[in-house]
Motif scaffolding. Sequence first.
Motif, PDB file in Angstrom:
ATOM      1  N   MET A   1      66.569  38.713  53.919  1.00  0.00           N
ATOM      2  CA  MET A   1      65.499  38.959  54.865  1.00  0.00           C
ATOM      3  C   MET A   1      64.264  39.494  54.143  1.00  0.00           C
ATOM      4  N   PHE A   2      64.337  40.730  53.674  1.00  0.00           N
ATOM      5  CA  PHE A   2      63.183  41.351  53.040  1.00  0.00           C
ATOM      6  C   PHE A   2      63.532  41.775  51.621  1.00  0.00           C
ATOM      7  N   ASN A   3      62.629  41.539  50.695  1.00  0.00           N
ATOM      8  CA  ASN A   3      62.819  42.004  49.330  1.00  0.00           C
ATOM      9  C   ASN A   3      62.120  43.348  49.206  1.00  0.00           C
ATOM     10  N   THR A   4      62.834  44.390  49.540  1.00  0.00           N
ATOM     11  CA  THR A   4      62.259  45.733  49.538  1.00  0.00           C
ATOM     12  C   THR A   4      63.344  46.738  49.179  1.00  0.00           C
ATOM     13  N   SER A   5      62.920  47.861  48.685  1.00  0.00           N
ATOM     14  CA  SER A   5      63.880  48.914  48.368  1.00  0.00           C
ATOM     15  C   SER A   5      64.034  49.900  49.524  1.00  0.00           C
ATOM     16  N   PHE A   6      63.340  49.656  50.630  1.00  0.00           N
ATOM     17  CA  PHE A   6      63.434  50.531  51.793  1.00  0.00           C
ATOM     18  C   PHE A   6      64.830  50.455  52.380  1.00  0.00           C
ATOM     19  N   ASN A   7      65.411  51.589  52.712  1.00  0.00           N
ATOM     20  CA  ASN A   7      66.765  51.653  53.246  1.00  0.00           C
ATOM     21  C   ASN A   7      66.740  51.476  54.768  1.00  0.00           C
ATOM     22  N   PHE A   8      66.774  50.216  55.212  1.00  0.00           N
ATOM     23  CA  PHE A   8      66.743  49.927  56.646  1.00  0.00           C
ATOM     24  C   PHE A   8      67.970  50.485  57.353  1.00  0.00           C
ATOM     25  N   TYR A   9      69.130  50.368  56.721  1.00  0.00           N
ATOM     26  CA  TYR A   9      70.369  50.825  57.340  1.00  0.00           C
ATOM     27  C   TYR A   9      70.291  52.320  57.648  1.00  0.00           C
TER      28      TYR A   9
ATOM     29  N   SER B   1      73.363  26.570  61.414  1.00  0.00           N
ATOM     30  CA  SER B   1      72.041  26.064  61.040  1.00  0.00           C
ATOM     31  C   SER B   1      71.162  25.745  62.246  1.00  0.00           C
ATOM     32  N   GLY B   2      71.540  26.226  63.408  1.00  0.00           N
ATOM     33  CA  GLY B   2      70.767  25.956  64.622  1.00  0.00           C
ATOM     34  C   GLY B   2      69.638  26.954  64.829  1.00  0.00           C
ATOM     35  N   VAL B   3      69.162  26.995  66.058  1.00  0.00           N
ATOM     36  CA  VAL B   3      68.060  27.880  66.432  1.00  0.00           C
ATOM     37  C   VAL B   3      68.499  29.342  66.269  1.00  0.00           C
ATOM     38  N   GLY B   4      67.634  30.155  65.695  1.00  0.00           N
ATOM     39  CA  GLY B   4      67.921  31.579  65.540  1.00  0.00           C
ATOM     40  C   GLY B   4      68.721  31.934  64.310  1.00  0.00           C
ATOM     41  N   ASN B   5      68.864  30.988  63.393  1.00  0.00           N
ATOM     42  CA  ASN B   5      69.628  31.320  62.187  1.00  0.00           C
ATOM     43  C   ASN B   5      68.831  32.251  61.282  1.00  0.00           C
ATOM     44  N   ILE B   6      69.539  32.973  60.451  1.00  0.00           N
ATOM     45  CA  ILE B   6      68.951  33.930  59.525  1.00  0.00           C
ATOM     46  C   ILE B   6      69.436  33.586  58.122  1.00  0.00           C
ATOM     47  N   ILE B   7      68.537  33.695  57.168  1.00  0.00           N
ATOM     48  CA  ILE B   7      68.907  33.503  55.762  1.00  0.00           C
ATOM     49  C   ILE B   7      68.641  34.812  55.034  1.00  0.00           C
TER      50      ILE B   7
ATOM     51  N   ARG C   1      71.051  32.716  50.539  1.00  0.00           N
ATOM     52  CA  ARG C   1      70.530  31.364  50.759  1.00  0.00           C
ATOM     53  C   ARG C   1      71.477  30.492  51.585  1.00  0.00           C
ATOM     54  N   VAL C   2      72.093  31.101  52.597  1.00  0.00           N
ATOM     55  CA  VAL C   2      72.977  30.389  53.522  1.00  0.00           C
ATOM     56  C   VAL C   2      72.485  30.678  54.938  1.00  0.00           C
ATOM     57  N   SER C   3      72.349  29.632  55.758  1.00  0.00           N
ATOM     58  CA  SER C   3      71.942  29.831  57.153  1.00  0.00           C
ATOM     59  C   SER C   3      73.097  30.456  57.922  1.00  0.00           C
TER      60      SER C   3
END
Length: 155
Positions: A1-9, A132-138, A148-150
């Motif tokens: 999703m994001f290339n960041t070091s921020f700890n979202f969790y 690989s349908g609508v709303g997929n996340i990589i 790199r997988v839907s």
Amino acid sequence: MFNTSFNFYGFFIILSLIIPLIFISIDLYKKNVRLEEILFLIFLELLCILFFGKLINYIMNYKTTKSNLLTIGLSSYGGVTGLVISLLLFCKLFHYSFIHYLKKHIIYVPLMYSISKLGCFFVGCCYGIKYSGVGNIIYNYSDIAPKRVSLFPIQ
């Protein structure tokens, strides 16, 4: 999703604890519960939610993970268990009705759960199934989800 070091969790876990406890505190304060008791209850709840959330997650995953109790994530079942245990202790100490306090708290459990699941979504720990349908996340930068997988997120 994001290339960041921020700890979202961690950020969303903290939000999932703080926001409902603020609402609970305001509600209890309006019901003329003493401020010292409210602060004690919040401290006890935070302690029990975090401890039991980690403990149950560790017990459920101790064979599959190399994490220890301090570094492992939280289990929502453990969090709810910790909440109930803290309410039992509080009501025993201050001679309040457990059912009354449980009713005040239980309405905020879905809010706690949904905010914490936003953290799971951003980190990719509950990444779901190939889709690989609508709303997929990589997830390209997750340490947990396949890269790199839907995927269909199951948060």
